[in-house]
Design an enzyme around this catalytic site. Sequence first.
Site, short mmCIF file in Angstrom:
data_model
loop_
_atom_site.label_atom_id
_atom_site.label_comp_id
_atom_site.label_asym_id
_atom_site.label_seq_id
_atom_site.Cartn_x
_atom_site.Cartn_y
_atom_site.Cartn_z
N MET A 156 0.87 -1.24 -0.09
CA MET A 156 0.06 0.18 0.06
C MET A 156 0.99 1.25 -0.11
O MET A 156 2.06 1.17 0.08
CB MET A 156 -0.87 -0.16 1.38
CG MET A 156 -1.93 -1.11 1.45
SD MET A 156 -2.79 -1.25 2.97
CE MET A 156 -3.79 0.46 2.54
N HIS A 157 0.32 2.53 -0.38
CA HIS A 157 0.52 3.74 -0.16
C HIS A 157 1.80 4.46 -1.05
O HIS A 157 2.01 5.37 -1.16
CB HIS A 157 1.07 4.13 1.34
CG HIS A 157 0.18 3.48 2.28
ND1 HIS A 157 -1.26 3.63 2.27
CD2 HIS A 157 0.29 2.59 3.40
CE1 HIS A 157 -1.87 3.33 3.13
NE2 HIS A 157 -1.07 2.60 4.01
N ASP A 182 -2.70 -4.76 -0.07
CA ASP A 182 -2.80 -6.07 0.57
C ASP A 182 -3.62 -6.28 1.65
O ASP A 182 -3.83 -7.38 1.88
CB ASP A 182 -1.04 -5.90 1.08
CG ASP A 182 -0.60 -4.84 1.87
OD1 ASP A 182 -1.39 -4.27 2.20
OD2 ASP A 182 0.69 -5.01 1.89
#
Length: 502
Positions: A82-83, A240
Amino acid sequence: MNEYVLGVDLGTSAVKVSAMNRDGEIVAQQSYDYPLIQSRPGYSEQNPEDWVSGTTVAIVRLILNDHIKPAEIAGISFSGQMHGLVLLDENNQVLRPAILWNDTRTTKQCEEITAKLGDEFIDITKNKPLEGFTLPKMLWVKENEPSIWAKAKTFLLPKDYVRYRMTGQLGMDYSDATGTVLLDVKAGQWSQAICDAFDIPMSMCPPLMRSIDSAGKISDSYAIFSGLDTHTEVFGGAADNAAGAVGAGILSPNMVLSSIGTSGVVLKYEEDPTVDYHGVLQFEDHAIPDSYYSMGVTLAAGYSLNWFKRTFAQDESFNDMVASAGKSTVGANGLLYTPYIVGERAPYADADIRGSFTGVDGTHQKSDFVRAVLEGIIFSFRDIMDIYDEHNGDFDTVVAIGGGAKSELWLQIQADIFNKKVVSLTNEQGPGMGAAMMAAVGLGWFKDFQECAEKFVHFGKAYLPNPENAKKYEQLHKIYAQVYEQTKGISEQLLDYRRAND
């Protein structure tokens, strides 16, 4: 003809691609490692081309080594770290290495977001601005690399870039979009208010899609590169944590995930987008359409146990060390451990708090310390579950995955501390399983995730709480919950001393 879906699990250190059939059986798996770029303390970056190359190598190995025929691969979907910020120019070329989720350079930008928008930011995004999220990374580039920012025309997250390279289509699914903290969660669209506040063109935000939506088919160019067939459908995929929840069968409000990796995650399926945890817990769109999940993170869950073994039990196998906790008693003979050895995320967003053993006396044995670590990690999870209880978040089943599911003793400790039924999975595959399930549902193999889970997700033995132990742990957790406030000031002073004398 056989038919398969590929679940691509794009992690921080490696990608794993799993081929699964209609019966939810893993037919083959391949993985590929790639490096981190850590040029300065607190920096964590990767070359997006490494993700594409690694994924492609894994797919080629499935075709060549495992004899999966390209014509038999019906669909592909993703779980993604992520991110991470991937900036693209007007020709969709990568402008700089991706800044990852575990990069901590953006404290200043988080403070700027809070100063400018305050509680309005939490109202819109359902989250506090944290260094891991994408928006602070964008602001860092804007402030520190203005020439690169001037060329940036769109941004993607890691799995979205790999999907773009497969299909030629830009897009981002809702679960990953929530983690950018640029999404208006209630409205289900990019936030004009946040973009305007920080002078980010709305045109930079990619089209939104559901996790089970088709992003197109394999492009001619990627088919040549990978050996895949152009009939193969590619689906949106998910962050995820969302993919991991799907793969663990967290598909209804009565179930909570207890995941112990390096960090620990407590994750709950949510139906109501108006539930307000005031930013203490992260709140994200789920991979399941029109659903959400909330989660709290314990930064040093499995890391606490690894630290203890590395420091005090090098000559003992990991399994033997964990099993030795059985020689101790409920409450580790009056010894408490708080797992704050790298700071904490939830329910205390505190980078300066540090861990402790409390109640040490001369009668304690190593087995007591091991048990205290096992219990302390689960007490920290109980802190998060108490927040759900405060918000009437009724649940009756905890699904344990990761390190906490590999020990019967630790599974029973979880059942006793949570005072809930705890189950593990017989076929635990993590987020890659969820990714494969998204492709299977997207293709119409199943009408929904619940039907898919009947084939793909298999629960093992159930661990029920021992009423006597649960009562003791209830008392001990009340004592544990006092340690943070009692040691906070001391931790800060010791950290200041260490910094001054390093």
